[in-house]
Design a protein around this motif. Structure first.
Motif, PDB file in Angstrom:
ATOM      1  N   ALA A  82       0.827  -1.206   0.000  1.00  0.00           N
ATOM      2  CA  ALA A  82       0.000   0.000   0.000  1.00  0.00           C
ATOM      3  C   ALA A  82       0.860   1.254   0.000  1.00  0.00           C
ATOM      4  O   ALA A  82       0.440   2.299  -0.497  1.00  0.00           O
ATOM      5  CB  ALA A  82      -0.924  -0.011   1.212  1.00  0.00           C
ATOM      6  N   ASN A  83       2.080   1.169   0.544  1.00  0.00           N
ATOM      7  CA  ASN A  83       2.933   2.353   0.599  1.00  0.00           C
ATOM      8  C   ASN A  83       3.908   2.460  -0.564  1.00  0.00           C
ATOM      9  O   ASN A  83       4.677   3.418  -0.633  1.00  0.00           O
ATOM     10  CB  ASN A  83       3.731   2.368   1.905  1.00  0.00           C
ATOM     11  CG  ASN A  83       2.817   2.581   3.091  1.00  0.00           C
ATOM     12  OD1 ASN A  83       1.809   3.271   2.979  1.00  0.00           O
ATOM     13  ND2 ASN A  83       3.137   1.949   4.205  1.00  0.00           N
ATOM     14  N   SER A  84       3.884   1.462  -1.473  1.00  0.00           N
ATOM     15  CA  SER A  84       4.840   1.562  -2.582  1.00  0.00           C
ATOM     16  C   SER A  84       4.237   2.447  -3.677  1.00  0.00           C
ATOM     17  O   SER A  84       3.031   2.676  -3.712  1.00  0.00           O
ATOM     18  CB  SER A  84       5.202   0.176  -3.102  1.00  0.00           C
ATOM     19  OG  SER A  84       4.052  -0.547  -3.371  1.00  0.00           O
ATOM     20  N   PRO A  85       5.092   2.965  -4.579  1.00  0.00           N
ATOM     21  CA  PRO A  85       4.607   3.878  -5.614  1.00  0.00           C
ATOM     22  C   PRO A  85       3.479   3.244  -6.436  1.00  0.00           C
ATOM     23  O   PRO A  85       3.514   2.040  -6.715  1.00  0.00           O
ATOM     24  CB  PRO A  85       5.844   4.101  -6.500  1.00  0.00           C
ATOM     25  CG  PRO A  85       7.007   3.650  -5.702  1.00  0.00           C
ATOM     26  CD  PRO A  85       6.531   2.724  -4.659  1.00  0.00           C
ATOM     27  N   ASP A  86       2.488   4.060  -6.828  1.00  0.00           N
ATOM     28  CA  ASP A  86       1.307   3.569  -7.533  1.00  0.00           C
ATOM     29  C   ASP A  86       1.646   2.666  -8.705  1.00  0.00           C
ATOM     30  O   ASP A  86       0.992   1.671  -8.945  1.00  0.00           O
ATOM     31  CB  ASP A  86       0.484   4.755  -8.058  1.00  0.00           C
ATOM     32  CG  ASP A  86      -0.345   5.348  -6.934  1.00  0.00           C
ATOM     33  OD1 ASP A  86      -0.347   4.741  -5.837  1.00  0.00           O
ATOM     34  OD2 ASP A  86      -0.952   6.408  -7.136  1.00  0.00           O
ATOM     35  N   LYS A  87       2.693   3.066  -9.441  1.00  0.00           N
ATOM     36  CA  LYS A  87       3.027   2.316 -10.653  1.00  0.00           C
ATOM     37  C   LYS A  87       3.431   0.886 -10.327  1.00  0.00           C
ATOM     38  O   LYS A  87       3.122  -0.034 -11.069  1.00  0.00           O
ATOM     39  CB  LYS A  87       4.177   3.014 -11.396  1.00  0.00           C
ATOM     40  CG  LYS A  87       3.718   3.844 -12.576  1.00  0.00           C
ATOM     41  CD  LYS A  87       4.904   4.237 -13.414  1.00  0.00           C
ATOM     42  CE  LYS A  87       4.551   4.300 -14.882  1.00  0.00           C
ATOM     43  NZ  LYS A  87       5.686   4.788 -15.682  1.00  0.00           N
ATOM     44  N   GLN A  88       4.152   0.720  -9.202  1.00  0.00           N
ATOM     45  CA  GLN A  88       4.614  -0.614  -8.814  1.00  0.00           C
ATOM     46  C   GLN A  88       3.501  -1.472  -8.243  1.00  0.00           C
ATOM     47  O   GLN A  88       3.521  -2.690  -8.379  1.00  0.00           O
ATOM     48  CB  GLN A  88       5.713  -0.501  -7.761  1.00  0.00           C
ATOM     49  CG  GLN A  88       7.078  -0.233  -8.324  1.00  0.00           C
ATOM     50  CD  GLN A  88       8.081  -0.091  -7.209  1.00  0.00           C
ATOM     51  OE1 GLN A  88       7.929  -0.671  -6.132  1.00  0.00           O
ATOM     52  NE2 GLN A  88       9.115   0.696  -7.445  1.00  0.00           N
ATOM     53  N   GLN A  89       2.541  -0.808  -7.574  1.00  0.00           N
ATOM     54  CA  GLN A  89       1.520  -1.563  -6.841  1.00  0.00           C
ATOM     55  C   GLN A  89       0.853  -2.620  -7.702  1.00  0.00           C
ATOM     56  O   GLN A  89       0.711  -3.764  -7.300  1.00  0.00           O
ATOM     57  CB  GLN A  89       0.467  -0.608  -6.284  1.00  0.00           C
ATOM     58  CG  GLN A  89       0.922   0.075  -5.031  1.00  0.00           C
ATOM     59  CD  GLN A  89      -0.185   0.884  -4.393  1.00  0.00           C
ATOM     60  OE1 GLN A  89      -1.363   0.644  -4.611  1.00  0.00           O
ATOM     61  NE2 GLN A  89       0.207   1.853  -3.586  1.00  0.00           N
ATOM     62  N   PHE A  90       0.464  -2.223  -8.922  1.00  0.00           N
ATOM     63  CA  PHE A  90      -0.262  -3.150  -9.776  1.00  0.00           C
ATOM     64  C   PHE A  90       0.584  -4.389 -10.083  1.00  0.00           C
ATOM     65  O   PHE A  90       0.123  -5.522  -9.943  1.00  0.00           O
ATOM     66  CB  PHE A  90      -0.697  -2.450 -11.059  1.00  0.00           C
ATOM     67  CG  PHE A  90      -1.448  -3.348 -11.986  1.00  0.00           C
ATOM     68  CD1 PHE A  90      -2.780  -3.672 -11.730  1.00  0.00           C
ATOM     69  CD2 PHE A  90      -0.836  -3.888 -13.102  1.00  0.00           C
ATOM     70  CE1 PHE A  90      -3.475  -4.517 -12.567  1.00  0.00           C
ATOM     71  CE2 PHE A  90      -1.533  -4.734 -13.945  1.00  0.00           C
ATOM     72  CZ  PHE A  90      -2.851  -5.048 -13.675  1.00  0.00           C
ATOM     73  N   SER A  91       1.860  -4.154 -10.458  1.00  0.00           N
ATOM     74  CA  SER A  91       2.709  -5.298 -10.809  1.00  0.00           C
ATOM     75  C   SER A  91       2.939  -6.196  -9.597  1.00  0.00           C
ATOM     76  O   SER A  91       2.957  -7.422  -9.717  1.00  0.00           O
ATOM     77  CB  SER A  91       4.055  -4.830 -11.339  1.00  0.00           C
ATOM     78  OG  SER A  91       3.958  -3.567 -11.893  1.00  0.00           O
ATOM     79  N   LEU A  92       3.098  -5.586  -8.418  1.00  0.00           N
ATOM     80  CA  LEU A  92       3.331  -6.394  -7.222  1.00  0.00           C
ATOM     81  C   LEU A  92       2.109  -7.259  -6.911  1.00  0.00           C
ATOM     82  O   LEU A  92       2.247  -8.437  -6.562  1.00  0.00           O
ATOM     83  CB  LEU A  92       3.658  -5.491  -6.026  1.00  0.00           C
ATOM     84  CG  LEU A  92       5.039  -4.830  -6.083  1.00  0.00           C
ATOM     85  CD1 LEU A  92       5.211  -3.831  -4.949  1.00  0.00           C
ATOM     86  CD2 LEU A  92       6.137  -5.881  -6.010  1.00  0.00           C
ATOM     87  N   ILE A  93       0.919  -6.666  -7.067  1.00  0.00           N
ATOM     88  CA  ILE A  93      -0.305  -7.431  -6.825  1.00  0.00           C
ATOM     89  C   ILE A  93      -0.387  -8.599  -7.801  1.00  0.00           C
ATOM     90  O   ILE A  93      -0.715  -9.728  -7.427  1.00  0.00           O
ATOM     91  CB  ILE A  93      -1.538  -6.505  -6.990  1.00  0.00           C
ATOM     92  CG1 ILE A  93      -1.707  -5.629  -5.755  1.00  0.00           C
ATOM     93  CG2 ILE A  93      -2.794  -7.291  -7.234  1.00  0.00           C
ATOM     94  CD1 ILE A  93      -2.202  -6.377  -4.554  1.00  0.00           C
ATOM     95  N   VAL A  94      -0.048  -8.320  -9.074  1.00  0.00           N
ATOM     96  CA  VAL A  94      -0.096  -9.385 -10.075  1.00  0.00           C
ATOM     97  C   VAL A  94       0.830 -10.536  -9.669  1.00  0.00           C
ATOM     98  O   VAL A  94       0.491 -11.705  -9.826  1.00  0.00           O
ATOM     99  CB  VAL A  94       0.268  -8.843 -11.475  1.00  0.00           C
ATOM    100  CG1 VAL A  94       0.475  -9.982 -12.461  1.00  0.00           C
ATOM    101  CG2 VAL A  94      -0.822  -7.917 -11.974  1.00  0.00           C
TER     102      VAL A  94
END
Lengths: 272, 259
Positions: A82-94
């Motif tokens: 939740a605290n990582s940059p928006d752009k990374q969040q999606f890839s991390l969730i994937v």
């Protein structure tokens, strides 16, 4: 604009294939097998025999341990996401979803090659002169299988709630003199509780009902309520007792969901 | 310092999640039959895989079931979501409750209860029962992926389309559908993922010797799994990952063009 016919195929399908089957299970649980419509409570009475109660109790214990482990492992992950940059969040969730493209059973089975007596972990331990340790076919292995399979279900709902948290609340707490630990305990954590409860439910439910994980990693020595149900249906053909166990299992889940007071996390669509 | 700790923690979790997958892929290239010992690199199992009728059939079944279940779940789920969105009061909570039922119901109960239903209905068990059951647990994902997209729509957009001379059908297909399309795809991908990942429901509802990959793995697990299974799972994993990547890329591109 009445267009409710859009719903009919869906509602009919869902009632036929989810509600009716559950009613059938209930029917088998209260009738004598092959005895027409004669009602009986004998199947439920059997569930309360000490032998089976100990199986149910063991299932609940192991599921609780895995749920706590998932919480301890998963909460920090959700916070980091939740605290990582928006752009990374999606890839991390994937990256949490990708393992599911390898079948659940295959992934669980692969743990056998890692944990066997002549498996990978013991090969490494052998290099430093330890072991071989017998890691499989005990409660720890079953819990590991549960945590491995279900930890994403803890991460997603907590992440969803944390991401929506207004950062100014934490800034306010820190401006008012709270240190990070205190602002976490007094602000972030209480506000994330709906996500935690949803995560706890999502992990506890599949853990308490599993039969494949206990079968593979417990080596058949770890009978859980799921294994018991499978045996009744596919080996001893005692559908009445199997159905009574299934109904009890559903009641356990309803109770645990009631305890979790079913906040509206589902309404928010979880991950989506 | 804290940033490094966070990264390390995330890495450890991902290693934990991916270790069995890496092991599986690695051992699909292992020359020896043992699942514990490394004998050297080889494509032996990939070569033998294509001659193995049973495994190729199981692979075909897995892919076919997942595609059909995901397509039906996304299509019917979208139509249902449009209907649900309009509902109010007890009707809405009733439909939402039966939508969450398969999500909250334990796999094993879904499996045995559908097995009982199929036996009671003398429904042909095998491919047909597998597809029906996978649609049933996929459908809710089709619905709940589209609902939030409908909630984001401007409520006047449908009426605006009608005012501008569109028929209701045109308004649905040319105005509403493009807006909710990302949700429809999410529903498709979730239903597909659930189908490929499932073992428990398939195990109970199948019959007449019809097997998907998960069922074959389970029936092999006592004698020890044939390394060809590692090879076929690796191929399937790569194919699914590539498919998901392409769909996501196209989705992102089209959503950027739409803006």
């Amino acid at each position: 604009m009445k267009r409710n016919w859009l719903l009919y195929p869906y509602v009919v399908w869902m009632i036929l294939f989810t509600v009716v089957p559950i009613l059938l299970v209930f029917y088998y649980s209260v009738t004598v097998q092959g005895g027409g419509f004669s009602l009986t409570m004998a199947h439920y009475a059997r569930v309360f025999e000490p032998l089976y109660m100990s199986v149910i109790w063991r299932s609940i214990q192991l599921a609780l341990v895995s749920t706590i482990a998932c919480f301890i492992l998963g909460y920090p992950v959700a916070m980091i996401l939740a605290n990582s940059p928006d752009k990374q969040q999606f890839s991390l969730i994937v990256l949490f979803v990708v393992p599911m493209w390898m079948n659940f059973l295959a992934r669980t089975y692969a743990w056998l090659s890692i944990m066997e007596n002549n498996g990978i972990i013991n090969a490494f331990l052998g290099l430093i002169g330890v072991g071989p340790l017998s890691l499989l076919y005990n409660a720890g292995a079953v819990v590991l299988g549960m945590v491995y399979n279900y930890v994403p279900f803890m991460v997603f709902p907590i992440y969803t709630v944390l991401r929506k948290l207004d950062p100014s609340l934490i800034e306010a707490a820190e401006d008012l003199g709270a240190n990070p630990v205190r602002s976490f305990l007094k602000v972030t954590f209480p506000l994330s509780l709906p996500g935690v409860l949803s995560g706890v439910t999502m992990v506890f439910m599949p853990s308490v009902t599993t039969f494949a994980i206990s079968q593979l990693l417990g080596g058949g020595q770890f009978t859980l309520i799921g294994n018991l149900i499978e045996q009744q249906y596919l080996r001893t053909y005692d559908w009445g007792f199997g159905s009574a166990l299934s109904i009890i299992l559903m009641i356990i889940i309803l109770i645990s969901m009631g305890l979790m007071s079913r906040s509206n996390v589902y309404e928010e669509g979880g991950l989506i | 310092m804290r940033a490094i700790l966070k990264k390390c923690y995330l890495w450890l979790i991902f290693i934990f999640l991916y270790a069995p997958i890496l092991v599986l892929i690695l051992f699909s290239f292992n020359v020896s039959r043992s699942r514990g010992n490394w004998g050297g690199l080889s494509l032996r199992w990939y070569g033998e895989l294509f001659q193995d009728r049973a495994i190729m059939t199981a692979l075909g079944n897995t892919v076919l079931i997942a595609l059909v279940a995901a397509a039906v779940s996304a299509a019917v789920g979208t139509v249902a979501a449009v209907g649900i969105y309009r509902l109010k009061g007890w009707k809405k909570s009733f439909v939402m409750n039966i939508t969450y039922l398969p999500i909250l119901n334990p796999d094993i109960v879904i499996g045995i209860s559908m097995m009982i239903l199929f036996i009671a209905m003398s429904f042909p068990r095998g491919m047909a029962s597998l597809i029906v059951s996978h649609i049933t647990f996929g459908l809710p994902y089709g619905v709940i992926s589209v609902l939030p997209k409908l909630a984001q729509l401007d409520p006047q957009i449908f009426d605006a389309a009608l005012d501008l001379g569109a028929t209701p059908r045109e308004a649905y297909f040319k105005v509403i559908l493009p807006q909710i399309l990302p949700g429809v795809f999410t529903g498709f991908l979730l239903a597909f993922t659930m189908s490929v990942d499932d073992f428990v429901v398939s195990f109970f509802v199948t019959g007449n010797g019809v097997a998907n990959l998960a069922i074959s793995i389970y029936s092999m697990s006592r004698r020890g799994i044939n390394p060809k299974i590692n090879a076929v799972l690796t191929l399937l994993f790569i194919a699914v990952a590539a498919m998901m990547y392409l769909i996501q890329r196209r989705l992102r591109k089209s959503s950027r063009e739409a803006v």
